[in-house]
Design a protein around this motif. Structure first.
Motif, PDB file in Angstrom:
ATOM      1  N   ARG A  16       0.843  -1.196   0.000  1.00 16.28           N
ATOM      2  CA  ARG A  16       0.000   0.000   0.000  1.00 16.28           C
ATOM      3  C   ARG A  16       0.879   1.247   0.000  1.00 16.28           C
ATOM      4  NH1 ARG A  16      -3.454  -0.857   5.211  1.00 16.28           N
ATOM      5  NH2 ARG A  16      -1.314  -0.976   5.905  1.00 16.28           N
ATOM      6  N   GLU A  17       0.358   2.298  -0.602  1.00 13.83           N
ATOM      7  CA  GLU A  17       1.094   3.564  -0.716  1.00 13.83           C
ATOM      8  C   GLU A  17       1.628   4.032   0.639  1.00 13.83           C
ATOM      9  OE1 GLU A  17       2.704   6.419  -3.154  1.00 13.83           O
ATOM     10  OE2 GLU A  17       1.280   4.955  -3.931  1.00 13.83           O
ATOM     11  N   GLN A  18       0.829   3.925   1.681  1.00 15.14           N
ATOM     12  CA  GLN A  18       1.264   4.396   3.005  1.00 15.14           C
ATOM     13  C   GLN A  18       2.350   3.505   3.617  1.00 15.14           C
ATOM     14  OE1 GLN A  18      -1.926   3.441   2.307  1.00 15.14           O
ATOM     15  NE2 GLN A  18      -2.846   2.358   4.034  1.00 15.14           N
ATOM     16  N   ASP A  19       2.556   2.305   3.086  1.00 12.43           N
ATOM     17  CA  ASP A  19       3.599   1.407   3.592  1.00 12.43           C
ATOM     18  C   ASP A  19       4.904   1.504   2.803  1.00 12.43           C
ATOM     19  OD1 ASP A  19       1.932   0.434   5.590  1.00 12.43           O
ATOM     20  OD2 ASP A  19       1.145  -1.160   4.301  1.00 12.43           O
ATOM     21  N   LEU A  20       4.926   2.325   1.764  1.00 10.51           N
ATOM     22  CA  LEU A  20       6.139   2.456   0.946  1.00 10.51           C
ATOM     23  C   LEU A  20       7.373   2.876   1.748  1.00 10.51           C
ATOM     24  CD1 LEU A  20       4.787   3.913  -2.414  1.00 10.51           C
ATOM     25  CD2 LEU A  20       5.802   1.661  -2.028  1.00 10.51           C
ATOM     26  N   PRO A  21       7.262   3.806   2.717  1.00 12.74           N
ATOM     27  CA  PRO A  21       8.469   4.158   3.490  1.00 12.74           C
ATOM     28  C   PRO A  21       9.069   2.966   4.244  1.00 12.74           C
ATOM     29  CG  PRO A  21       6.798   5.844   3.765  1.00 12.74           C
ATOM     30  CD  PRO A  21       6.139   4.702   3.040  1.00 12.74           C
ATOM     31  N   LEU A  22       8.240   2.067   4.752  1.00 12.04           N
ATOM     32  CA  LEU A  22       8.752   0.877   5.442  1.00 12.04           C
ATOM     33  C   LEU A  22       9.515  -0.027   4.474  1.00 12.04           C
ATOM     34  CD1 LEU A  22       5.599  -0.033   7.547  1.00 12.04           C
ATOM     35  CD2 LEU A  22       7.721   0.982   8.378  1.00 12.04           C
ATOM     36  N   PHE A  23       8.958  -0.211   3.295  1.00 15.34           N
ATOM     37  CA  PHE A  23       9.617  -1.059   2.310  1.00 15.34           C
ATOM     38  C   PHE A  23      10.858  -0.380   1.744  1.00 15.34           C
ATOM     39  CE2 PHE A  23       5.782  -3.333   2.890  1.00 15.34           C
ATOM     40  CZ  PHE A  23       6.096  -4.650   2.606  1.00 15.34           C
ATOM     41  N   ALA A  24      10.838   0.937   1.633  1.00  8.63           N
ATOM     42  CA  ALA A  24      12.027   1.661   1.180  1.00  8.63           C
ATOM     43  C   ALA A  24      13.177   1.458   2.170  1.00  8.63           C
ATOM     44  CB  ALA A  24      11.724   3.150   1.006  1.00  8.63           C
ATOM     45  N   ARG A  25      12.885   1.477   3.466  1.00  9.40           N
ATOM     46  CA  ARG A  25      13.925   1.225   4.478  1.00  9.40           C
ATOM     47  C   ARG A  25      14.471  -0.195   4.362  1.00  9.40           C
ATOM     48  NH1 ARG A  25      10.865   4.659   7.715  1.00  9.40           N
ATOM     49  NH2 ARG A  25       9.750   2.971   8.732  1.00  9.40           N
ATOM     50  N   ALA A  26      13.576  -1.159   4.148  1.00 10.32           N
ATOM     51  CA  ALA A  26      14.023  -2.548   4.007  1.00 10.32           C
ATOM     52  C   ALA A  26      14.887  -2.702   2.756  1.00 10.32           C
ATOM     53  CB  ALA A  26      12.811  -3.479   3.942  1.00 10.32           C
ATOM     54  N   LEU A  27      14.470  -2.100   1.654  1.00 10.92           N
ATOM     55  CA  LEU A  27      15.250  -2.170   0.424  1.00 10.92           C
ATOM     56  C   LEU A  27      16.575  -1.438   0.564  1.00 10.92           C
ATOM     57  CD1 LEU A  27      12.364  -1.693  -2.151  1.00 10.92           C
ATOM     58  CD2 LEU A  27      13.679  -3.795  -1.740  1.00 10.92           C
ATOM     59  N   ASP A  28      16.590  -0.344   1.316  1.00 13.17           N
ATOM     60  CA  ASP A  28      17.826   0.382   1.571  1.00 13.17           C
ATOM     61  C   ASP A  28      18.822  -0.521   2.302  1.00 13.17           C
ATOM     62  OD1 ASP A  28      19.438   2.771   1.507  1.00 13.17           O
ATOM     63  OD2 ASP A  28      19.019   2.993   3.649  1.00 13.17           O
ATOM     64  N   GLY A  29      18.341  -1.287   3.265  1.00 11.25           N
ATOM     65  CA  GLY A  29      19.206  -2.229   3.973  1.00 11.25           C
ATOM     66  C   GLY A  29      19.755  -3.304   3.050  1.00 11.25           C
ATOM     67  N   LEU A  30      18.913  -3.791   2.137  1.00  7.02           N
ATOM     68  CA  LEU A  30      19.372  -4.796   1.176  1.00  7.02           C
ATOM     69  C   LEU A  30      20.389  -4.202   0.202  1.00  7.02           C
ATOM     70  CD1 LEU A  30      16.032  -6.661   0.421  1.00  7.02           C
ATOM     71  CD2 LEU A  30      17.956  -7.454   1.831  1.00  7.02           C
TER      72      LEU A  30
END
Length: 106
Positions: free
Chosen positions: A76-90
């Protein structure tokens, strides 16, 4: 621990609008809890504790950007920041890497 709410001194935010892919020397092993990612070059192991994040990582190479991979995986659009942080870690651990638009033949 930083008390700066703006996060000064942090690395730049992960670019959701750039094209990304699984690093060529990394492999995914799906598990019940999510997946294991292993990088054969660095010998690092990462855990994806979320099946949706696994779907995002798998979609990175087919989508035009990390944002579109997230949306294709049902984020969901509002969850993008959480996934961006996870992808940043990867990205920081070289499990994923930027993808150039013009691919050369393998």
């Amino acid at each position: 621990m930083s008390t700066d709410p703006a996060g000064a001194g942090k690395s730049p935010a992960f670019d959701l609008d750039a094209p990304w892919r699984l690093h060529p020397r990394a492999a995914i092993r799906p598990e019940r809890f999510g997946a294991l990612l292993y990088h054969f070059g660095t010998r690092r192991l990462s855990f994806l504790k979320n099946r949706t994040l696994l779907d995002v990582v798998r979609a990175l190479d087919q989508e035009t950007s990390a944002r579109s991979a997230c949306l294709a995986a049902g984020v969901r659009e509002q969850d993008l920041p959480l996934f961006a942080r996870a992808l940043d870690g990867l990205a920081a651990s070289d499990m994923i890497c930027p993808r150039s638009e013009g691919r050369s033949p393998a």
